[in-house]
Design a protein around this motif. Structure first.
Motif, short mmCIF file in Angstrom:
data_model
loop_
_atom_site.label_atom_id
_atom_site.label_comp_id
_atom_site.label_asym_id
_atom_site.label_seq_id
_atom_site.Cartn_x
_atom_site.Cartn_y
_atom_site.Cartn_z
N SER A 9 0.86 -1.18 0.00
CA SER A 9 0.00 0.00 0.00
C SER A 9 0.89 1.23 0.00
O SER A 9 1.92 1.25 0.68
CB SER A 9 -0.91 0.02 1.23
OG SER A 9 -1.76 -1.10 1.23
N ALA A 10 0.50 2.26 -0.75
CA ALA A 10 1.37 3.41 -0.89
C ALA A 10 0.59 4.67 -1.23
O ALA A 10 -0.55 4.60 -1.71
CB ALA A 10 2.43 3.15 -1.97
N PRO A 53 -8.49 6.15 -12.98
CA PRO A 53 -7.06 6.36 -13.24
C PRO A 53 -6.33 6.81 -11.99
O PRO A 53 -6.92 7.39 -11.06
CB PRO A 53 -7.06 7.46 -14.31
CG PRO A 53 -8.36 8.18 -14.12
CD PRO A 53 -9.34 7.14 -13.69
N LEU A 54 -5.04 6.55 -11.95
CA LEU A 54 -4.22 6.99 -10.83
C LEU A 54 -4.01 8.50 -10.90
O LEU A 54 -3.88 9.08 -11.98
CB LEU A 54 -2.86 6.28 -10.87
CG LEU A 54 -2.86 4.78 -10.58
CD1 LEU A 54 -1.48 4.21 -10.79
CD2 LEU A 54 -3.34 4.51 -9.16
N GLU A 59 -4.11 7.09 -2.39
CA GLU A 59 -3.59 5.96 -1.62
C GLU A 59 -4.09 4.69 -2.28
O GLU A 59 -5.30 4.53 -2.49
CB GLU A 59 -4.05 6.02 -0.16
CG GLU A 59 -3.45 4.91 0.68
CD GLU A 59 -3.89 4.96 2.13
OE1 GLU A 59 -3.60 4.01 2.88
OE2 GLU A 59 -4.54 5.96 2.53
N VAL A 60 -3.18 3.80 -2.62
CA VAL A 60 -3.53 2.65 -3.43
C VAL A 60 -2.83 1.39 -2.94
O VAL A 60 -1.78 1.45 -2.30
CB VAL A 60 -3.17 2.87 -4.92
CG1 VAL A 60 -4.05 3.92 -5.55
CG2 VAL A 60 -1.70 3.27 -5.07
N GLU A 61 -3.44 0.27 -3.25
CA GLU A 61 -2.77 -1.02 -3.15
C GLU A 61 -2.14 -1.31 -4.50
O GLU A 61 -2.82 -1.25 -5.53
CB GLU A 61 -3.74 -2.13 -2.76
CG GLU A 61 -4.17 -2.11 -1.31
CD GLU A 61 -5.02 -3.31 -0.95
OE1 GLU A 61 -5.40 -4.07 -1.88
OE2 GLU A 61 -5.33 -3.48 0.23
N LEU A 62 -0.85 -1.62 -4.50
CA LEU A 62 -0.11 -1.82 -5.74
C LEU A 62 0.37 -3.25 -5.86
O LEU A 62 0.86 -3.84 -4.89
CB LEU A 62 1.09 -0.88 -5.80
CG LEU A 62 0.82 0.62 -5.84
CD1 LEU A 62 2.12 1.40 -5.70
CD2 LEU A 62 0.11 1.00 -7.13
N SER A 63 0.23 -3.79 -7.05
CA SER A 63 0.85 -5.06 -7.41
C SER A 63 1.97 -4.73 -8.39
O SER A 63 1.71 -4.26 -9.50
CB SER A 63 -0.17 -6.00 -8.05
OG SER A 63 0.44 -7.21 -8.45
N TYR A 78 -3.63 -2.17 -9.65
CA TYR A 78 -3.76 -1.29 -8.51
C TYR A 78 -5.22 -1.21 -8.09
O TYR A 78 -6.13 -1.46 -8.87
CB TYR A 78 -3.23 0.12 -8.81
CG TYR A 78 -3.97 0.87 -9.90
CD1 TYR A 78 -5.10 1.64 -9.62
CD2 TYR A 78 -3.54 0.81 -11.23
CE1 TYR A 78 -5.77 2.33 -10.60
CE2 TYR A 78 -4.21 1.49 -12.23
CZ TYR A 78 -5.32 2.25 -11.91
OH TYR A 78 -5.99 2.93 -12.90
N ARG A 79 -5.41 -0.85 -6.82
CA ARG A 79 -6.76 -0.66 -6.28
C ARG A 79 -6.76 0.55 -5.36
O ARG A 79 -5.89 0.67 -4.49
CB ARG A 79 -7.22 -1.90 -5.50
CG ARG A 79 -8.64 -1.80 -4.96
CD ARG A 79 -9.07 -3.10 -4.32
NE ARG A 79 -8.39 -3.36 -3.07
CZ ARG A 79 -8.80 -2.90 -1.88
NH1 ARG A 79 -9.89 -2.15 -1.81
NH2 ARG A 79 -8.13 -3.19 -0.79
#
Length: 207
Positions: A9-10, A53-54, A59-63, A78-79
């Protein structure tokens, strides 16, 4: 053979061109991993109609995946966890948020400091979004960042202020930003003084 994988998460701190027509470059901040340089593909063959879109300060969860030992990460998925759409309501608010982000990018923090920095970013962005005075949020954030990084702002910076300015600064720092209507002249004086002290007495990079 697939590269190194990472799930985290970032907060997204910056966006810029990557030099390629197919990717944009993002810098994110994660409690677990600190600053992460990421690339996001700009053109996809198929995009779900409900995909958000980002954007800056999301604040997102990133793969993520990296083929060069984590120097650069490609965003696979991302979520969204939280967004701050009101930060774009004025140039001053957006610039203050960008200054906060650049403060973290220019001054990478130690592992043990990351949770405090993440909380500081959360609180500062929330205050800006709620309509708190931008200059006050910047002063409080800068003070807290320096203090949490171990610099003697209370012991060395505070005593050299004039008696009148100390009265104002005490109010600036101790009351929630959202409930204050600060004296702009005193706020500007305090901010200039703190920025000058940090530039002269610490390794904090403001520019």
């Amino acid at each position: 053979m697939s590269g190194q994988q990472l799930e985290t998460s970032a907060l997204l701190l910056s966006r810029s061109p990557s030099g390629s027509d197919f990717f944009e470059q993002l810098v994110s901040f994660s409690v677990e991993h600190g600053l992460l340089l990421c690339l996001r593909r700009l053109k996809k063959k198929k995009t779900a109609p409900d995909t958000i879109p980002l954007d800056l300060f999301d604040e997102v969860e990133l793969s993520l995946e990296s083929s060069n030992q984590g120097r650069v990460w490609f965003i696979k998925e991302y979520r969204h966890l939280a967004r701050h759409p009101q930060l774009g309501r004025s140039y001053t608010v957006l610039q203050t948020a960008a200054n906060l982000a650049q403060l973290i990018i220019r001054n990478p923090v130690s592992d043990e400091s990351r949770p405090a920095v993440f909380v500081l970013l959360h609180q500062s962005l929330a205050a800006l979004e709620a309509g708190a005075p931008s200059g006050l949020v910047w002063l409080k954030s800068l003070y807290c960042f320096a203090r949490d990084e171990g610099y003697p702002v209370k012991q060395q910076w505070w005593p050299q202020l004039s008696a009148i300015l100390r009265i104002h600064v005490a109010q600036f720092l101790n009351k929630p930003a959202a409930v204050q209507a600060p004296d702009i002249e005193q706020l500007d004086a305090a901010t200039r003084n703190l920025e000058h002290w940090l530039a002269a007495e610490t390794e904090v990079k403001l520019q």
